[in-house]
Scaffold this motif. Structure first.
Motif, short mmCIF file in Angstrom:
data_model
loop_
_atom_site.label_atom_id
_atom_site.label_comp_id
_atom_site.label_asym_id
_atom_site.label_seq_id
_atom_site.Cartn_x
_atom_site.Cartn_y
_atom_site.Cartn_z
N LYS A 1 -35.86 24.69 -8.88
CA LYS A 1 -36.40 25.03 -7.79
C LYS A 1 -37.02 26.54 -7.91
O LYS A 1 -38.12 26.79 -7.59
CB LYS A 1 -35.39 25.12 -6.72
CG LYS A 1 -36.06 25.53 -5.32
CD LYS A 1 -34.96 25.39 -4.35
CE LYS A 1 -35.30 25.93 -2.93
NZ LYS A 1 -34.39 25.91 -2.05
N LYS A 2 -36.35 27.35 -8.65
CA LYS A 2 -36.56 28.81 -8.39
C LYS A 2 -37.74 29.35 -9.59
O LYS A 2 -38.48 30.14 -9.23
CB LYS A 2 -35.39 29.84 -8.46
CG LYS A 2 -34.48 29.78 -7.52
CD LYS A 2 -33.10 30.56 -7.51
CE LYS A 2 -32.45 30.39 -6.17
NZ LYS A 2 -31.06 31.22 -6.40
N LEU A 3 -37.63 28.69 -10.83
CA LEU A 3 -38.29 28.97 -11.78
C LEU A 3 -39.44 27.80 -12.26
O LEU A 3 -40.32 28.17 -12.98
CB LEU A 3 -37.49 29.28 -13.21
CG LEU A 3 -36.42 30.44 -13.30
CD1 LEU A 3 -35.93 30.45 -14.60
CD2 LEU A 3 -37.22 31.48 -12.90
N GLY A 4 -39.40 26.72 -11.44
CA GLY A 4 -40.24 25.59 -11.82
C GLY A 4 -40.03 25.12 -13.23
O GLY A 4 -40.73 24.58 -13.74
N ALA A 5 -38.74 25.39 -13.74
CA ALA A 5 -38.23 24.89 -14.94
C ALA A 5 -38.21 23.25 -14.91
O ALA A 5 -38.24 22.69 -13.81
CB ALA A 5 -36.83 25.08 -15.42
N ARG A 6 -38.50 22.68 -16.24
CA ARG A 6 -38.68 21.29 -16.24
C ARG A 6 -37.53 20.80 -17.28
O ARG A 6 -37.15 21.49 -18.17
CB ARG A 6 -40.08 20.82 -16.65
CG ARG A 6 -40.48 21.27 -17.81
CD ARG A 6 -41.85 20.87 -18.39
NE ARG A 6 -42.48 21.46 -19.41
CZ ARG A 6 -42.22 21.12 -20.77
NH1 ARG A 6 -41.35 20.32 -20.76
NH2 ARG A 6 -42.61 21.67 -21.68
N VAL A 7 -37.23 19.45 -17.12
CA VAL A 7 -36.40 18.88 -17.95
C VAL A 7 -37.21 18.54 -19.34
O VAL A 7 -38.16 17.78 -19.19
CB VAL A 7 -35.88 17.47 -17.41
CG1 VAL A 7 -34.79 16.96 -18.44
CG2 VAL A 7 -34.93 18.08 -15.97
N ALA A 8 -36.60 18.78 -20.56
CA ALA A 8 -37.00 18.62 -21.77
C ALA A 8 -36.26 17.44 -22.45
O ALA A 8 -36.72 16.49 -22.93
CB ALA A 8 -36.88 19.89 -22.66
N VAL A 9 -34.89 17.40 -22.04
CA VAL A 9 -33.93 16.51 -22.49
C VAL A 9 -32.83 16.08 -21.52
O VAL A 9 -32.10 17.01 -20.78
CB VAL A 9 -33.19 16.78 -24.07
CG1 VAL A 9 -32.26 15.93 -24.25
CG2 VAL A 9 -34.29 17.29 -24.92
N ASP A 10 -33.00 14.92 -21.10
CA ASP A 10 -31.59 14.51 -20.32
C ASP A 10 -30.44 14.40 -21.12
O ASP A 10 -30.01 13.70 -21.91
CB ASP A 10 -32.06 13.05 -19.99
CG ASP A 10 -30.85 12.34 -18.95
OD1 ASP A 10 -29.80 13.00 -18.64
OD2 ASP A 10 -31.05 11.16 -18.50
N GLY A 11 -29.69 15.55 -20.52
CA GLY A 11 -28.20 15.74 -21.38
C GLY A 11 -27.23 14.66 -20.96
O GLY A 11 -25.99 14.89 -21.36
N GLY A 12 -27.50 13.68 -20.23
CA GLY A 12 -26.57 12.54 -19.65
C GLY A 12 -26.96 11.43 -20.45
O GLY A 12 -26.51 10.40 -19.65
N THR A 13 -27.84 11.31 -21.06
CA THR A 13 -28.39 9.83 -21.52
C THR A 13 -27.19 9.29 -22.60
O THR A 13 -26.41 9.91 -23.19
CB THR A 13 -29.59 10.10 -22.05
OG1 THR A 13 -30.47 8.64 -22.12
CG2 THR A 13 -29.94 10.82 -23.33
N GLU A 14 -27.65 8.02 -23.03
CA GLU A 14 -26.92 7.44 -24.07
C GLU A 14 -27.08 8.51 -25.25
O GLU A 14 -28.22 8.80 -25.52
CB GLU A 14 -27.39 5.97 -24.57
CG GLU A 14 -26.99 5.12 -23.41
CD GLU A 14 -25.80 4.93 -22.83
OE1 GLU A 14 -24.84 5.23 -23.83
OE2 GLU A 14 -25.15 4.25 -21.88
N PRO A 15 -26.20 8.31 -26.26
CA PRO A 15 -25.08 7.34 -26.27
C PRO A 15 -23.73 8.34 -25.65
O PRO A 15 -22.53 7.92 -25.58
CB PRO A 15 -24.42 7.69 -27.57
CG PRO A 15 -24.79 8.78 -28.17
CD PRO A 15 -26.07 9.18 -27.40
N ILE A 16 -23.99 9.18 -24.71
CA ILE A 16 -22.64 9.67 -23.99
C ILE A 16 -22.79 9.60 -22.26
O ILE A 16 -21.83 10.11 -21.96
CB ILE A 16 -22.66 11.41 -24.24
CG1 ILE A 16 -24.10 12.04 -24.05
CG2 ILE A 16 -22.40 11.72 -25.81
CD1 ILE A 16 -24.28 12.30 -22.58
N THR A 17 -23.39 8.62 -22.07
CA THR A 17 -23.13 8.48 -20.48
C THR A 17 -21.76 7.78 -20.20
O THR A 17 -21.45 7.08 -21.04
CB THR A 17 -24.20 7.30 -20.15
OG1 THR A 17 -25.58 7.69 -20.53
CG2 THR A 17 -24.31 7.01 -18.72
N ASP A 18 -21.34 8.26 -19.09
CA ASP A 18 -19.85 7.94 -18.77
C ASP A 18 -18.82 8.64 -19.39
O ASP A 18 -17.56 7.98 -19.35
CB ASP A 18 -19.86 6.47 -18.38
CG ASP A 18 -20.56 5.66 -17.47
OD1 ASP A 18 -20.97 6.44 -16.32
OD2 ASP A 18 -21.14 4.74 -17.76
#
Length: 326
Positions: free
Chosen positions: A208-225
């Motif tokens: 919100k403050k920096l307009g930063a964007r997501v480069a890598v989803d840190g909760g994706t497979e193989p570590i979901t849950d």
């Protein structure tokens, strides 16, 4: 005779005072009539969504229902409270990352007892963020780059390394830099690091403050849950205070169920202990809130740590997961 009557009256008065004191539980920290060995519990808590349940339990008087008085001490990193936990100055750490404490247990720095599970990984609960004009757009682009993590060789690098490997990226080519969560946005904005691996509520606030964007989803497979944090104490504490530990566990699990079932309840407490305003709290990605203490689920983080050689031997989780005797 008068002296005998006076003595009798005095003894009767003292007996009455003693009985009233016992009925009220006295002025010490004993559990009194509810059977708790210790009625005041000190909890060190991180300013993260991971700690929501302890604040919900406080707000909803779930601790009070169990006969407990809980004192919450805010901390920046869970490992900073480890010495206090070992010395008994803190009874429980809320939002404690399992990696640090399982390692401390293996090294003999403390005999770990996990009272309750806290959070599990969900998509975008932890993300790698970059500035808007950054050339980093995929896991492969992180090679040769500086990535900020809260603690080195810990849950963030552990989970991100697993994601990198799944995307055919060599984790050894990524340089991790230790930066506390509250300082990550500044480090990214000033160009001190190329990316930050941050967690909610800091990730949404930074976007919100920096307009930063997501480069890598840190909760994706193989570590979901995968379990990532919880409520930890010591085996010494639970052995000396089994009823107190059980009461704390019941209150936290009840609060975890509230958090898991109604995100608005999490949104309500977040601004009270973090620097996140109410508007940001409404849009953050929530982790999974575990509503039980499950050995099979907990084994996932142990197996991952063993694979990445962050543990030399797999611990006996039966001795680490606190199970009340009654």
């Amino acid at each position: 005779m008068r002296q005998s009557r006076r003595l009798f009256a005095l003894l009767s008065a003292l007996a009455l005072v003693a009985s009233l004191t016992a009925a009220c539980g006295g002025s010490d920290d004993s559990g009194g009539g509810n059977g708790l060995e210790k009625k005041t519990v000190t909890v060190a808590a991180l300013p993260l969504v991971d700690s929501a349940a302890v604040y919900i339990a406080q707000k909803e008087k779930l601790f009070q229902k169990e006969g407990l008085t809980v004192k919450i001490k805010p901390i920046a990193q869970s490992t900073l409270a480890l010495p206090a936990l070992s010395k008994g100055e803190v009874d429980v750490i809320s939002g404690a990352n399992y990696v640090s404490f399982l390692q401390a247990n293996e090294k003999g720095a403390l005999k770990l007892s996990i009272l309750a599970e806290g959070t599990t990984m969900t998509s975008h609960m932890m993300d790698v963020l970059v500035m808007p004009k950054s050339s980093i757009k995929a896991p492969k682009d992180l090679e040769g780059k500086k990535v900020a993590v809260n603690i080195l060789n810990n849950i963030q690098s552990l989970t991100l390394d697993a994601i990198l490997k799944a995307n055919n990226v060599d984790p050894s080519k990524v340089k991790y830099v230790q930066v506390p969560f509250p300082q990550m946005a500044t480090a990214l904005e000033k160009g001190q690091v190329d990316a930050i691996h941050t967690v909610e509520p800091f990730s949404s606030d930074t976007e919100k403050k920096l307009g930063a964007r997501v480069a890598v989803d840190g909760g994706t497979e193989p570590i979901t849950d995968t379990p990532i944090s919880g409520y930890v104490s010591t085996q010494d504490f639970v052995k000396k205070n089994p009823k107190t530990a059980a009461a704390f566990q019941r209150a936290i699990i009840a609060a975890q169920k509230i958090a898991a079932g109604d995100r608005k309840r999490v949104e309500e407490v977040l601004p009270s202990y973090s620097k996140i305003d109410a508007q940001v709290a409404k849009v953050i990605t929530m982790p999974g809130y575990s509503t039980s203490l499950n050995a099979t689920r907990m084994q996932r983080i142990v197996d991952l740590m063993s694979t990445e050689k962050l543990l030399q031997q797999k611990p006996d989780m039966k001795t680490i997961l606190f199970q009340p005797t009654s």
